[in-house]
Design a protein around this motif. Structure first.
Motif, mmCIF file in Angstrom:
data_model
loop_
_atom_site.group_PDB
_atom_site.id
_atom_site.type_symbol
_atom_site.label_atom_id
_atom_site.label_comp_id
_atom_site.label_asym_id
_atom_site.label_seq_id
_atom_site.Cartn_x
_atom_site.Cartn_y
_atom_site.Cartn_z
ATOM 1 N N UNK A 1 52.132 81.805 48.283
ATOM 2 C CA UNK A 1 53.049 81.193 47.345
ATOM 3 C C UNK A 1 53.843 80.131 48.092
ATOM 4 N N UNK A 2 53.567 78.882 47.797
ATOM 5 C CA UNK A 2 54.185 77.756 48.489
ATOM 6 C C UNK A 2 55.703 77.745 48.335
ATOM 7 N N UNK A 3 56.188 78.114 47.171
ATOM 8 C CA UNK A 3 57.633 78.130 46.932
ATOM 9 C C UNK A 3 58.342 79.063 47.911
ATOM 10 N N UNK A 4 57.745 80.212 48.184
ATOM 11 C CA UNK A 4 58.361 81.166 49.122
ATOM 12 C C UNK A 4 58.357 80.636 50.551
ATOM 13 N N UNK A 19 59.969 76.388 42.602
ATOM 14 C CA UNK A 19 60.396 77.496 41.746
ATOM 15 C C UNK A 19 60.628 77.037 40.312
ATOM 16 N N UNK A 20 61.055 75.804 40.125
ATOM 17 C CA UNK A 20 61.207 75.301 38.748
ATOM 18 C C UNK A 20 59.841 75.214 38.067
ATOM 19 N N UNK A 21 58.818 74.812 38.809
ATOM 20 C CA UNK A 21 57.455 74.810 38.249
ATOM 21 C C UNK A 21 57.019 76.232 37.909
ATOM 22 N N UNK A 22 57.332 77.173 38.797
ATOM 23 C CA UNK A 22 56.990 78.585 38.533
ATOM 24 C C UNK A 22 57.687 79.068 37.258
ATOM 25 N N UNK A 23 58.948 78.672 37.087
ATOM 26 C CA UNK A 23 59.699 79.090 35.894
ATOM 27 C C UNK A 23 59.068 78.518 34.623
ATOM 28 N N UNK A 24 58.544 77.303 34.714
ATOM 29 C CA UNK A 24 57.872 76.704 33.557
ATOM 30 C C UNK A 24 56.569 77.430 33.244
ATOM 31 N N UNK A 25 55.834 77.795 34.286
ATOM 32 C CA UNK A 25 54.538 78.452 34.111
ATOM 33 C C UNK A 25 54.711 79.890 33.625
ATOM 34 N N UNK A 26 55.712 80.590 34.170
ATOM 35 C CA UNK A 26 55.934 82.007 33.831
ATOM 36 C C UNK A 26 57.389 82.221 33.411
ATOM 37 N N UNK A 27 57.744 81.762 32.223
ATOM 38 C CA UNK A 27 59.153 81.864 31.798
ATOM 39 C C UNK A 27 59.638 83.297 31.591
#
Length: 135
Positions: A1-4, A19-27
């Protein structure tokens, strides 16, 4: 996980974007807004952090990590009663949560609840001693 990886390297801007992209993908996941909140707090944006941590709490209302981080940000924003409440909830789930103990101690001190502040400080010290012995 690149964000981590960005997060662990304290590359806040890249971690925030990831992490904002992750939030969009998995709200429906609480981890992205939790981490966004932590990053915003690290960058000094406590108001933004509080919004993200409230979002994480809505998704995971019993997660002690979320509650502890929210307590810390509330304390930094001067909402000591709210911080004591959230830290207490976090400690019900995870009695050794260092972030919750710190937020509880600082906030209890600000509200002049010296017994609660001393108790939190004592638990935090005991936890540090246990951790040092195990290293």
């Amino acid at each position: 996980h690149l964000a981590l990886i960005y997060f662990q390297n304290r590359d806040w801007d890249k971690a925030l974007r990831s992490f904002r992209r992750c939030a969009e993908i998995s709200p429906e996941e609480a981890e992205p807004p939790l981490n966004i909140g932590i990053i915003l707090a690290e960058k000094g944006d406590d108001a933004g952090a509080a919004v993200e941590l409230a979002r994480a709490k809505a998704l995971a209302p019993d997660d002690p990590s979320v509650l502890a981080q929210l307590a810390l940000v509330l304390s930094r924003r001067g909402d000591y009663a709210g911080a004591v409440l959230e830290a207490g909830r976090a400690l019900e789930k995870d009695p050794d949560n260092a972030t919750a103990l710190n937020a509880l101690g600082a906030s209890a001190l600000k509200t002049r609840d010296l017994n609660k502040a001393l108790e939190a400080g004592k638990k935090a010290k005991e936890q540090r001693m246990r951790r040092l012995k195990s290293e």
